[in-house]
Design a protein around this motif. Structure first.
Motif, PDB file in Angstrom:
ATOM      1  N   PRO A   2      24.024 -10.802 111.077  1.00 44.40           N
ATOM      2  CA  PRO A   2      24.936 -11.281 110.033  1.00 44.40           C
ATOM      3  C   PRO A   2      24.963 -12.801 109.943  1.00 44.40           C
ATOM      4  O   PRO A   2      24.733 -13.507 110.925  1.00 44.40           O
ATOM      5  CB  PRO A   2      26.292 -10.758 110.482  1.00 44.40           C
ATOM      6  CG  PRO A   2      26.182 -10.623 111.956  1.00 44.40           C
ATOM      7  CD  PRO A   2      24.747 -10.239 112.210  1.00 44.40           C
ATOM      8  N   ARG A   3      25.226 -13.269 108.757  1.00 46.78           N
ATOM      9  CA  ARG A   3      25.480 -14.691 108.544  1.00 46.78           C
ATOM     10  C   ARG A   3      26.982 -14.865 108.702  1.00 46.78           C
ATOM     11  O   ARG A   3      27.767 -14.124 108.102  1.00 46.78           O
ATOM     12  CB  ARG A   3      25.014 -15.093 107.153  1.00 46.78           C
ATOM     13  CG  ARG A   3      25.164 -16.561 106.857  1.00 46.78           C
ATOM     14  CD  ARG A   3      24.448 -16.939 105.576  1.00 46.78           C
ATOM     15  NE  ARG A   3      24.682 -16.026 104.484  1.00 46.78           N
ATOM     16  CZ  ARG A   3      25.234 -16.360 103.325  1.00 46.78           C
ATOM     17  NH1 ARG A   3      25.595 -17.599 103.092  1.00 46.78           N
ATOM     18  NH2 ARG A   3      25.405 -15.466 102.378  1.00 46.78           N
ATOM     19  N   GLN A   4      27.397 -15.833 109.507  1.00 48.19           N
ATOM     20  CA  GLN A   4      28.816 -16.005 109.786  1.00 48.19           C
ATOM     21  C   GLN A   4      29.256 -17.426 109.487  1.00 48.19           C
ATOM     22  O   GLN A   4      28.490 -18.369 109.659  1.00 48.19           O
ATOM     23  CB  GLN A   4      29.114 -15.673 111.245  1.00 48.19           C
ATOM     24  CG  GLN A   4      28.775 -14.242 111.586  1.00 48.19           C
ATOM     25  CD  GLN A   4      29.001 -13.924 113.048  1.00 48.19           C
ATOM     26  OE1 GLN A   4      28.712 -14.734 113.922  1.00 48.19           O
ATOM     27  NE2 GLN A   4      29.527 -12.745 113.308  1.00 48.19           N
ATOM     28  N   VAL A  24      34.352 -15.150 108.432  1.00 48.18           N
ATOM     29  CA  VAL A  24      33.645 -14.220 107.556  1.00 48.18           C
ATOM     30  C   VAL A  24      32.258 -13.905 108.105  1.00 48.18           C
ATOM     31  O   VAL A  24      31.538 -14.804 108.547  1.00 48.18           O
ATOM     32  CB  VAL A  24      33.505 -14.819 106.129  1.00 48.18           C
ATOM     33  CG1 VAL A  24      32.794 -13.855 105.201  1.00 48.18           C
ATOM     34  CG2 VAL A  24      34.874 -15.200 105.559  1.00 48.18           C
ATOM     35  N   SER A  25      31.895 -12.618 108.081  1.00 46.70           N
ATOM     36  CA  SER A  25      30.548 -12.158 108.438  1.00 46.70           C
ATOM     37  C   SER A  25      29.952 -11.461 107.229  1.00 46.70           C
ATOM     38  O   SER A  25      30.607 -10.605 106.614  1.00 46.70           O
ATOM     39  CB  SER A  25      30.597 -11.178 109.612  1.00 46.70           C
ATOM     40  OG  SER A  25      31.080 -11.799 110.770  1.00 46.70           O
ATOM     41  N   ILE A  26      28.729 -11.840 106.878  1.00 43.08           N
ATOM     42  CA  ILE A  26      28.036 -11.275 105.717  1.00 43.08           C
ATOM     43  C   ILE A  26      26.764 -10.577 106.195  1.00 43.08           C
ATOM     44  O   ILE A  26      25.945 -11.177 106.890  1.00 43.08           O
ATOM     45  CB  ILE A  26      27.670 -12.378 104.707  1.00 43.08           C
ATOM     46  CG1 ILE A  26      28.935 -13.130 104.270  1.00 43.08           C
ATOM     47  CG2 ILE A  26      26.938 -11.787 103.505  1.00 43.08           C
ATOM     48  CD1 ILE A  26      28.651 -14.394 103.485  1.00 43.08           C
ATOM     49  N   VAL A  33      23.264  -8.682  99.464  1.00 43.75           N
ATOM     50  CA  VAL A  33      24.397  -8.495 100.358  1.00 43.75           C
ATOM     51  C   VAL A  33      24.676  -7.004 100.483  1.00 43.75           C
ATOM     52  O   VAL A  33      24.798  -6.294  99.493  1.00 43.75           O
ATOM     53  CB  VAL A  33      25.646  -9.224  99.825  1.00 43.75           C
ATOM     54  CG1 VAL A  33      26.867  -8.884 100.655  1.00 43.75           C
ATOM     55  CG2 VAL A  33      25.412 -10.722  99.792  1.00 43.75           C
ATOM     56  N   TRP A  36      30.478  -7.334 103.569  1.00 39.62           N
ATOM     57  CA  TRP A  36      31.063  -8.486 104.240  1.00 39.62           C
ATOM     58  C   TRP A  36      32.485  -8.167 104.674  1.00 39.62           C
ATOM     59  O   TRP A  36      33.151  -7.328 104.101  1.00 39.62           O
ATOM     60  CB  TRP A  36      30.981  -9.731 103.375  1.00 39.62           C
ATOM     61  CG  TRP A  36      31.667  -9.712 102.045  1.00 39.62           C
ATOM     62  CD1 TRP A  36      31.247  -9.040 100.917  1.00 39.62           C
ATOM     63  CD2 TRP A  36      32.869 -10.371 101.682  1.00 39.62           C
ATOM     64  NE1 TRP A  36      32.113  -9.266  99.892  1.00 39.62           N
ATOM     65  CE2 TRP A  36      33.129 -10.090 100.325  1.00 39.62           C
ATOM     66  CE3 TRP A  36      33.761 -11.197 102.352  1.00 39.62           C
ATOM     67  CZ2 TRP A  36      34.227 -10.574  99.643  1.00 39.62           C
ATOM     68  CZ3 TRP A  36      34.861 -11.695 101.673  1.00 39.62           C
ATOM     69  CH2 TRP A  36      35.072 -11.382 100.342  1.00 39.62           C
ATOM     70  N   GLY A  38      35.789  -9.706 107.740  1.00 41.82           N
ATOM     71  CA  GLY A  38      36.197 -10.798 108.610  1.00 41.82           C
ATOM     72  C   GLY A  38      37.643 -10.680 109.021  1.00 41.82           C
ATOM     73  O   GLY A  38      38.223  -9.595 109.027  1.00 41.82           O
ATOM     74  N   THR A  85      38.149  -6.383 104.719  1.00 49.35           N
ATOM     75  CA  THR A  85      36.845  -5.994 104.207  1.00 49.35           C
ATOM     76  C   THR A  85      36.720  -6.560 102.802  1.00 49.35           C
ATOM     77  O   THR A  85      37.656  -6.443 101.999  1.00 49.35           O
ATOM     78  CB  THR A  85      36.683  -4.464 104.155  1.00 49.35           C
ATOM     79  OG1 THR A  85      36.855  -3.943 105.477  1.00 49.35           O
ATOM     80  CG2 THR A  85      35.324  -4.058 103.611  1.00 49.35           C
ATOM     81  N   PRO A  90      30.400 -12.011  98.311  1.00 44.94           N
ATOM     82  CA  PRO A  90      31.220 -12.831  99.200  1.00 44.94           C
ATOM     83  C   PRO A  90      31.382 -14.249  98.653  1.00 44.94           C
ATOM     84  O   PRO A  90      30.553 -14.709  97.869  1.00 44.94           O
ATOM     85  CB  PRO A  90      30.420 -12.832 100.499  1.00 44.94           C
ATOM     86  CG  PRO A  90      29.021 -12.613 100.087  1.00 44.94           C
ATOM     87  CD  PRO A  90      29.076 -11.751  98.858  1.00 44.94           C
TER      88      PRO A  90
END
Length: 92
Positions: A2-4, A24-26, A33, A36, A38, A85, A90
């Motif tokens: 994930p991208r955070q 946030v985590s994507i 996507v 996402w 967080g 959620t 995002p």
């Protein structure tokens, strides 16, 4: 993977703005996507209840990007934070 990211943000619940700290985590494949989620930190003790009862909740980042969220049963990364959620794109 994930991208955070994390940042100060504004949570708009049914038109009322509240200052929050968002983590946030994507998840995605680099081009699309998949989801996402967080957690939100705030000094407001009623935040979780208000978010649970919200008709509309928008997470707005400092650059103006926004995303719709709702509370979730997922784990918060820190005690006292509210898990969420995201839906749609995002705010990143």
């Amino acid at each position: 993977m994930p991208r955070q990211f994390e940042s100060d943000a504004v949570l708009v619940i049914d038109g009322i703005e509240r200052a929050v700290y968002a983590r946030v985590s994507i998840f995605g494949d680099g081009t699309q996507v998949k989801g996402w989620f967080g957690s939100l930190g705030s000094d407001d003790p009623g935040l979780e209840c208000d978010l649970l009862n919200a008709s509309v909740a928008i997470l707005r980042m400092p650059d103006g990007k926004e995303g719709s969220i709702k509370t979730s049963d997922g784990p918060s990364s820190r005690r006292g934070e509210v898990a969420f959620t995201g839906s749609g794109q995002p705010p990143a």
